[in-house]
Design a protein around this motif. Structure first.
Motif, PDB file in Angstrom:
ATOM      1  N   ARG A 130       7.114 -12.130   5.204  1.00 31.54           N
ATOM      2  CA  ARG A 130       7.660 -10.793   5.206  1.00 31.54           C
ATOM      3  C   ARG A 130       9.164 -10.891   4.613  1.00 31.54           C
ATOM      4  N   GLU A 173       9.601 -11.385   0.735  1.00 30.69           N
ATOM      5  CA  GLU A 173       9.104 -10.150  -0.161  1.00 30.69           C
ATOM      6  C   GLU A 173      10.073  -9.034   0.071  1.00 30.69           C
ATOM      7  N   SER A 191       7.224   0.983   1.064  1.00 30.09           N
ATOM      8  CA  SER A 191       7.136  -0.213   0.552  1.00 30.09           C
ATOM      9  C   SER A 191       7.357  -1.417   1.711  1.00 30.09           C
ATOM     10  N   GLN A 218       4.366  -1.560   4.049  1.00 25.00           N
ATOM     11  CA  GLN A 218       3.160  -2.186   3.292  1.00 25.00           C
ATOM     12  C   GLN A 218       3.250  -3.722   3.404  1.00 25.00           C
ATOM     13  N   ILE A 219       4.632  -4.203   2.970  1.00 24.51           N
ATOM     14  CA  ILE A 219       4.813  -5.849   2.928  1.00 24.51           C
ATOM     15  C   ILE A 219       4.351  -6.141   4.369  1.00 24.51           C
ATOM     16  N   GLU A 251       2.788  -4.886   6.978  1.00 28.90           N
ATOM     17  CA  GLU A 251       1.352  -4.786   7.240  1.00 28.90           C
ATOM     18  C   GLU A 251       0.539  -6.193   6.724  1.00 28.90           C
ATOM     19  N   LYS A 252       0.715  -6.146   5.194  1.00 26.71           N
ATOM     20  CA  LYS A 252       0.242  -7.196   4.583  1.00 26.71           C
ATOM     21  C   LYS A 252       0.066  -8.682   5.302  1.00 26.71           C
ATOM     22  N   TYR A 253       1.346  -8.982   5.643  1.00 28.29           N
ATOM     23  CA  TYR A 253       1.596 -10.348   6.207  1.00 28.29           C
ATOM     24  C   TYR A 253       1.187 -10.282   7.774  1.00 28.29           C
ATOM     25  N   LYS A 255      -2.383 -11.018   7.922  1.00 27.59           N
ATOM     26  CA  LYS A 255      -3.022 -12.301   7.428  1.00 27.59           C
ATOM     27  C   LYS A 255      -2.441 -13.358   8.730  1.00 27.59           C
TER      28      LYS A 255
END
Length: 309
Positions: free
Chosen positions: A180, A183, A290, A293-294, A296-298, A301
């Motif tokens: 996180r 990015e 943005s 979103q970053i 939440e993505k990591y 996972k």
């Protein structure tokens, strides 16, 4: 409310708690109450026998829990007894451990509620994360992971006790923070490049401000937001706006306050000065979305996926 429910004379069983041979405490309690709360206690009562060395004829159940831990447990399951409002994470962890030992399903939801408390979460997010991961509280673990910085880890009492740490949980957290962070910082660094001199999206200047001046301001804003992120990884819209007010190198003649108008030479564009406050806030909104979103993505996972750890 019962005045002292653990020493009442009408109790029909004694729980003798002792984690140390020199420290013992007897709790005179009621079989029916504890049997309804715990199947483990119900089974123990089937074999309870009086202690022949005592004058009290009541059957005795000896347990290896500390008197403080047993008192805490009974306070949460006994009718007429108002349980304490606990904010100390070590005490909450103790409560979960003893509740699990005696299979008391009513206690974990109470602890989850305490872990979700903003004051508890902000005070020690790493401790909340460790407890939540250990006991399978996924939602609370994700909330805590969002708040954690390296400084928060080093400040947490849980970081100094290896018994509290599960290696996989710790590695998942570090992976999330690293990915996180990388990015997110790339996205923040792109702030000036995306918002300045981008005429394909209508970034035309008002005539009062130059591209160099706007870029200088956005470079300072980028630097400020990076600092804010290091202190608070949960940057939202309001955090972004406050960061813009603290940024270095504001325009020498103030921010732009002109209304949008058609550019005299290129009518397909409107004048869109990057130094107009409403435009700055709009772009900060986009950045905040943005970054979310970053995160939440990591986060997904790290908490739910299979990682090469």
């Amino acid at each position: 409310m019962l005045p002292d429910p653990f020493t009442t004379q009408d109790g029909d069983v004694i729980i003798r708690a002792s984690s140390n041979p020199d420290i013992k405490h007897d709790f005179r309690v009621h079989k029916v109450v504890l049997s309804l709360a715990s199947r483990v206690f119900k089974d123990l009562f089937q074999t309870a026998q009086p202690d022949g060395g005592q004058e009290d004829p009541l059957p005795v159940i000896s347990v290896t829990d500390s008197p403080n831990a047993m008192n805490l447990l009974l306070g949460f399951i006994y009718p007429g007894f108002v349980p304490p409002t606990i904010t100390d994470l070590a005490t909450l962890a103790t409560l979960l451990t003893i509740a699990d030992k005696y299979d008391i399903p009513t206690i974990p939801p109470i602890v989850r509620g305490r872990l979700a408390d903003k004051g508890v979460l902000k005070g020690d997010p790493f401790g909340v994360y460790i407890i939540a991961r250990r006991w399978g509280f996924t939602v609370e673990a994700k909330r805590a992971a969002r708040e954690i910085t390296l400084a928060k880890i080093s400040e947490s009492p849980f970081s100094g006790d290896p018994l509290n740490l599960v290696k996989e949980d710790f590695l998942r957290l570090l992976w999330f923070m690293q990915k996180r962070g990388e990015e997110t910082k790339d996205r923040i660094r792109a702030l000036a490049a995306d918002w300045v001199d981008n005429q394909d999206h209508g970034f035309l200047y008002c005539g009062e401000h130059s591209g160099d001046e706007a870029r200088k301001y956005y470079d300072g804003l980028t630097e400020q937001i990076m600092k804010e992120f290091d202190r608070n990884p949960c940057l939202g819209r309001w955090d972004m706006v406050m960061a813009s007010k603290r940024a270095r190198d504001p325009p020498h003649d103030g921010f732009c306050d002109d209304d949008d108008e058609l550019h005299p030479e290129r009518e397909e564009f409107t004048i869109y000065c990057p130094l107009r406050p409403t435009n700055i806030i709009y772009q900060l909104d986009l950045l905040a979305c943005s970054l979310e979103q970053i995160c939440e993505k990591y986060l997904g996972k790290a908490m739910d996926g299979d990682l090469p750890i």
